[in-house]
Design an enzyme around this catalytic site. Structure first.
Site, PDB file in Angstrom:
ATOM      1  N   ARG A   9     -13.653  -6.564 -11.742  1.00 22.59           N
ATOM      2  CA  ARG A   9     -12.295  -6.866 -11.877  1.00 22.59           C
ATOM      3  C   ARG A   9     -11.659  -8.368 -12.464  1.00 22.59           C
ATOM      4  O   ARG A   9     -10.671  -8.520 -13.079  1.00 22.59           O
ATOM      5  CB  ARG A   9     -11.194  -5.990 -10.870  1.00 22.59           C
ATOM      6  CG  ARG A   9     -11.489  -6.848  -9.686  1.00 22.59           C
ATOM      7  CD  ARG A   9     -10.345  -6.162  -8.624  1.00 22.59           C
ATOM      8  NE  ARG A   9     -10.581  -6.551  -7.381  1.00 22.59           N
ATOM      9  CZ  ARG A   9      -9.631  -6.618  -6.203  1.00 22.59           C
ATOM     10  NH1 ARG A   9      -8.440  -6.201  -6.511  1.00 22.59           N
ATOM     11  NH2 ARG A   9     -10.183  -7.025  -5.014  1.00 22.59           N
ATOM     12  N   SER A  36      -3.868  -6.575  -7.979  1.00 20.51           N
ATOM     13  CA  SER A  36      -5.080  -5.508  -7.618  1.00 20.51           C
ATOM     14  C   SER A  36      -5.756  -5.767  -8.874  1.00 20.51           C
ATOM     15  O   SER A  36      -7.070  -5.732  -8.905  1.00 20.51           O
ATOM     16  CB  SER A  36      -4.740  -4.347  -7.259  1.00 20.51           C
ATOM     17  OG  SER A  36      -3.879  -4.075  -6.049  1.00 20.51           O
ATOM     18  N   GLU A  57       2.244   5.845 -14.803  1.00 13.00           N
ATOM     19  CA  GLU A  57       0.896   5.638 -15.642  1.00 13.00           C
ATOM     20  C   GLU A  57       1.306   6.411 -17.067  1.00 13.00           C
ATOM     21  O   GLU A  57       0.693   5.813 -17.892  1.00 13.00           O
ATOM     22  CB  GLU A  57      -0.345   5.919 -14.767  1.00 13.00           C
ATOM     23  CG  GLU A  57      -0.653   5.151 -13.652  1.00 13.00           C
ATOM     24  CD  GLU A  57       0.334   5.747 -12.333  1.00 13.00           C
ATOM     25  OE1 GLU A  57       0.957   6.653 -12.226  1.00 13.00           O
ATOM     26  OE2 GLU A  57       0.395   4.965 -11.341  1.00 13.00           O
ATOM     27  N   PHE A  82      -5.631   7.038 -11.171  1.00  7.69           N
ATOM     28  CA  PHE A  82      -4.431   6.718 -11.858  1.00  7.69           C
ATOM     29  C   PHE A  82      -4.492   6.969 -13.250  1.00  7.69           C
ATOM     30  O   PHE A  82      -3.572   7.530 -13.929  1.00  7.69           O
ATOM     31  CB  PHE A  82      -3.366   6.036 -11.182  1.00  7.69           C
ATOM     32  CG  PHE A  82      -3.588   5.929  -9.794  1.00  7.69           C
ATOM     33  CD1 PHE A  82      -3.821   7.014  -8.787  1.00  7.69           C
ATOM     34  CD2 PHE A  82      -3.504   4.932  -9.070  1.00  7.69           C
ATOM     35  CE1 PHE A  82      -3.844   7.174  -7.644  1.00  7.69           C
ATOM     36  CE2 PHE A  82      -3.877   4.781  -7.622  1.00  7.69           C
ATOM     37  CZ  PHE A  82      -3.819   5.908  -6.761  1.00  7.69           C
ATOM     38  N   HIS A 108     -11.027  -0.428  -9.473  1.00  4.67           N
ATOM     39  CA  HIS A 108     -11.194   0.128  -8.224  1.00  4.67           C
ATOM     40  C   HIS A 108     -11.824   1.656  -8.500  1.00  4.67           C
ATOM     41  O   HIS A 108     -11.603   2.667  -7.799  1.00  4.67           O
ATOM     42  CB  HIS A 108      -9.756   0.487  -7.594  1.00  4.67           C
ATOM     43  CG  HIS A 108      -9.141  -0.851  -7.325  1.00  4.67           C
ATOM     44  ND1 HIS A 108      -8.846  -1.796  -7.859  1.00  4.67           N
ATOM     45  CD2 HIS A 108      -8.888  -1.210  -5.782  1.00  4.67           C
ATOM     46  CE1 HIS A 108      -8.104  -2.839  -7.080  1.00  4.67           C
ATOM     47  NE2 HIS A 108      -8.122  -2.320  -5.932  1.00  4.67           N
ATOM     48  N   ASP A 116      -9.909   2.881   1.310  1.00  5.31           N
ATOM     49  CA  ASP A 116      -8.641   3.952   1.041  1.00  5.31           C
ATOM     50  C   ASP A 116      -8.815   5.274   0.808  1.00  5.31           C
ATOM     51  O   ASP A 116      -8.090   6.073   0.995  1.00  5.31           O
ATOM     52  CB  ASP A 116      -8.203   3.386  -0.380  1.00  5.31           C
ATOM     53  CG  ASP A 116      -7.268   2.161  -0.611  1.00  5.31           C
ATOM     54  OD1 ASP A 116      -6.798   1.847   0.533  1.00  5.31           O
ATOM     55  OD2 ASP A 116      -7.122   1.505  -1.625  1.00  5.31           O
ATOM     56  N   ARG A 166     -13.764  -2.921  -7.596  1.00  2.00           N
ATOM     57  CA  ARG A 166     -12.914  -3.798  -6.718  1.00  2.00           C
ATOM     58  C   ARG A 166     -13.928  -4.688  -6.034  1.00  2.00           C
ATOM     59  O   ARG A 166     -13.664  -5.732  -5.723  1.00  2.00           O
ATOM     60  CB  ARG A 166     -12.247  -3.112  -5.821  1.00  2.00           C
ATOM     61  CG  ARG A 166     -11.327  -3.747  -4.738  1.00  2.00           C
ATOM     62  CD  ARG A 166     -10.718  -2.853  -3.669  1.00  2.00           C
ATOM     63  NE  ARG A 166     -10.163  -3.656  -2.598  1.00  2.00           N
ATOM     64  CZ  ARG A 166     -10.801  -4.234  -1.589  1.00  2.00           C
ATOM     65  NH1 ARG A 166     -12.163  -4.364  -1.558  1.00  2.00           N
ATOM     66  NH2 ARG A 166     -10.125  -5.060  -0.809  1.00  2.00           N
TER      67      ARG A 166
END
Lengths: 310, 269
Positions: A9, A36, A57, A82, A108, A116, A166
Site C-alpha cells: 500500500r 489507511s 463504496e 469493501f 488490506h 481486524d 497492509r
C-alpha cells in the site's frame, strides 16, 4: 543487517503522488479510509485531486465511472473487503461494461490485515474481479512492484484492479526490476517443480525454494503479478519443463491464481497441480504472521505441497 | 418548437414505443410511455447536443439511470436524428444496437450503460463533478424512477451531489407510483418524497410530467446554488387508457392486437 520492510500500500501511496503531480486528470477517491489507503500525502499536496466520498463504496465506484467517461483517470480506494467486495456490481456495470478508465486500488487484502478479523480479510477479491470482462487484475509482490503496477495501470487504457496489502513485507524486487502488465517474471530457474506465486507469497516461494534446494529439489519460481490477462506462454512453458506445478496466494484456493492456472493447464497442458492458499474458510483475528501460518499461506505450506507432488 | 409540435412528437414517439415493445415481446411499457414528454423536452429543448456528432466534447449529458424505460430514449433519439427509425424494431434482438438496457458502446449518443437500479445516478454525479473540476459550463441530466429510490446507492449519490454543490446536475424523477411488483407506496413507501430531497439539501421543483409548459419552465429555472431535482408526477402508461395507472404494465408488453388498438387510441387523441 536489518531487513527493510514496506507494505505494497505504501507503493501505491508513493506512486499516486507522483502521478497526480504530473497529470491533473489523475484523481483519487476515498471512502473515508484515505489514511489507511495511503492517500494522505496526495490529499495534503493536491487537494483538488482528492475526492472524499464518505463510507459509500458503491457510489464511489459510480462516480469514478462518470469521471472517467468525462476524461479523468480516477483511482478508487478502500479495503479490498469493501471495494471490490461491496461494490462488485457497480464495478461490473458502471466501470467494466462501460469500459470506464477507472483503477481500483484496494488495500488490506488477504489475511495479513491481522487483528481486524475475518470481516476485513478479503480472501475472495481475485476470484470476483478476474471473472469480469474488460478488467485487468494485478497483485504486486512488494513495495517496488506495487509502485510500478500503479504507474502501469495509470498508463493502461481500461479498468484495472490492483490488490494491495497492509503489512510491511520484505522487498524482493528493486527500482530497476522489470514490470509489464500480463508478463510473469521468472525469479529462479529450476527443473523439478514450478512454483507460481502472487503477492506476498512470492517471497514465501523464494524462501521455500531455498530450503528445497538444500534438499536437492530444484524449483522454478515464477512471480505471477498479473492474474488477468494470465501469461499463458510463460506458465505453459515452465509446466512443460518441470511437469509439476504449485500455486501460492494469500487468497482462497478457489477462483484466484490457483483457479486461473488450473483452468489454463487443464485445457492446454494437463499437469499435476497443488494449490497453496486458504482452503475455503474464513480467517480470524491474530497477527499477520500467526494467520499466514495457521491458514497455510507460508513457505512451510509450499514446501509441504512440493513434497506431496514430487 | 411550439407546444403543438412537441405534442405531435410525443404522439409519434408513443406509437414507436408501442410498436417496438410489441415487436420485441419483452420490455417495460408503462414507464416508457410516461417519460415521453420529459424525453422530448430534453432532446428538443434543454440538452445541448448534436446527433451528427454524438461525442461532441461540449455536449450536455443525459444518463438514463432507469435504464429499463429505454424504448422512450431510443424512440426520442431516433426522432432527433441519431439513427434511422427503421432500426427501432430491432430492440432487444440479437446483434441489435438497441440493447435491452442502454449500452454506451453499442449505440452512439448513449452516455453510459445503465439499468441496474441506482447505478446511473452515481455515474451522472461523476460526470457533473468532472465538468465542475474542469470549469466546463455543461449540464448533466439524470432520469431516475421513483421505485429506484429503494436503492441505497441513490441516496449516497444525492448526499455527495449536495456536498459538492453540483449546480450543474439535474435529476428528473419519474414519479409514476408504480414498480414491478406493485405500487411504490405498497412496496416501499417514498412519501414524503419531496421532503426527503429537501432534507438532503437539493433544490426541488414539482411538475406535471405530461405538461410541456411546466417541464420546460422547470428545466429553464434550475438552481444556481445546488443540485436540482424535478419531481415529475406522471401517469404510468400515459396515453393508452388500457395501460394507464396499472402497475401490472410495468414489466409486460402489448400483444400485436393490443398494439393495433393502442395505436388507434393514440391517433384518436
Amino acid at each position: 543487517m536489518t531487513e527493510i520492510k514496506k507494505a505494497t500500500r505504501d507503493g501505491f501511496g508513493d506512486a499516486i503522488l507522483e502521478l497526480a503531480q504530473n497529470n491533473k486528470n489523475i484523481v483519487a477517491l476515498s471512502a473515508n479510509l484515505g489514511e489507511s489507503t495511503k492517500l494522505d500525502k496526495l490529499k495534503k499536496n493536491f487537494p483538488d485531486q482528492y475526492i472524499e466520498c464518505g463510507v459509500a463504496e458503491q457510489n464511489m465506484a459510480g462516480i469514478a465511472a462518470g469521471l472517467a467517461l468525462s476524461g479523468k483517470i480516477p483511482f478508487i480506494t478502500s479495503f479490498a473487503a469493501f471495494s471490490p467486495g461491496r461494490n462488485w456490481e457497480q464495478i461490473r456495470v458502471s466501470i467494466c461494461y462501460n469500459r470506464a478508465n477507472v483503477k481500483i486500488a484496494s488495500t488490506h487484502a488477504g489475511l495479513s490485515v491481522g487483528p481486524d478479523g475475518a470481516t476485513h480479510q478479503s480472501l475472495e477479491d481475485l476470484a470476483i474481479t478476474r471473472v469480469i470482462p474488460n478488467l485487468t487484475v494485478i497483485c504486486p509482490a512488494d513495495y517496488h512492484e506495487a509502485k510500478k503496477a500503479v504507474i502501469a495501470a495509470a498508463n493502461h487504457n481500461g479498468p484495472v484492479y490492483i490488490r494491495l496489502g497492509r503489512e510491511p513485507m520484505p522487498m524482493i524486487t528493486d527500482e530497476n526490476s522489470s514490470f509489464e502488465i500480463g508478463k510473469c517474471d521468472i525469479l529462479k530457474e529450476g527443473s523439478d517443480v514450478t512454483i507460481i506465486a502472487t503477492g506476498i507469497m512470492v517471497n514465501e516461494a523464494l524462501k521455500a525454494s531455498e530450503k528445497l534446494a538444500e534438499q536437492g529439489i530444484h524449483s522454478e519460481v515464477i512471480n505471477c503479478h498479473t492474474i488477468k490477462p494470465l501469461d499463458e506462454e510463460t506458465i505453459i512453458s515452465s509446466a512443460k519443463k518441470t511437469g509439476k506445478v504449485i500455486t501460492a496466494e494469500e487468497h482462497q484456493i478457489i477462483g484466484g491464481l490457483g483457479g486461473a492456472v488450473a483452468e489454463l493447464l487443464s485445457q492446454k497442458l494437463p499437469t499435476p497441480i497443488k494449490r497453496v492458499g486458504v482452503h475455503d474458510t474464513f480467517g480470524e483475528s491474530g497477527t499477520a504472521k500467526e494467520l499466514l501460518e495457521k491458514y497455510s499461506c507460508d513457505s512451510t505450506a509450499i514446501i509441504k505441497s512440493v513434497k506431496e507432488i514430487i | 418548437m411550439n407546444t403543438e409540435e412537441l405534442q405531435d412528437l410525443a404522439r409519434n414517439i408513443r406509437k414507436s414505443i408501442i410498436n417496438m415493445l410489441a415487436e420485441a415481446g419483452t420490455g417495460h411499457t408503462a414507464g416508457s410511455l410516461d417519460i415521453v414528454e420529459i424525453m422530448v423536452s430534453l432532446y428538443f429543448h434543454a440538452l445541448k447536443h448534436d446527433p451528427e456528432n454524438p461525442d461532441w466534447p461540449d455536449r450536455d449529458r443525459l444518463v438514463l439511470s432507469a435504464g429499463h424505460i429505454n424504448p422512450a430514449l431510443y424512440a426520442t433519439m431516433s426522432e432527433a436524428g441519431y439513427f434511422p427509425k427503421e432500426e427501432l424494431l430491432t430492440l432487444r434482438k440479437i446483434n441489435s444496437r438497441l440493447q435491452g438496457h442502454p449500452h454506451n458502446h453499442s449505440l452512439p449518443g448513449i452516455e453510459a450503460s445503465s439499468g441496474p437500479l441506482g447505478q446511473g445516478s452515481s455515474v451522472a454525479v461523476g460526470m457533473a463533478l468532472a465538468d465542475k473540476m474542469d470549469n466546463k459550463p455543461n449540464h448533466t441530466y439524470c432520469i431516475v424512477s421513483d421505485g429506484e429510490h429503494d436503492e441505497g446507492q441513490i441516496w449516497e449519490a444525492i448526499m455527495f451531489a449536495a456536498k459538492n454543490k453540483l449546480n450543474n446536475l439535474t435529476f428528473i424523477v419519474d414519479r409514476n407510483h408504480i414498480q414491478i411488483d406493485g405500487t411504490t407506496e405498497e412496496i416501499m413507501p417514498l412519501e414524503p418524497f419531496a421532503k426527503k430531497y429537501e432534507a438532503f439539501n437539493w433544490h426541488i421543483i414539482e411538475v406535471d410530467g405530461h405538461n410541456f409548459t411546466e417541464i420546460i419552465s422547470a428545466l429553464d429555472k434550475k438552481s444556481t446554488e445546488k443540485p436540482t431535482v424535478i419531481l415529475a408526477k406522471t401517469i404510468a402508461g400515459k396515453g393508452i387508457p388500457a395501460i394507464e395507472n396499472n402497475w401490472q404494465w410495468h414489466g409486460k408488453t402489448p400483444t400485436k392486437d393490443e398494439a393495433i388498438e393502442a395505436i388507434k387510441q393514440l391517433e384518436a387523441r
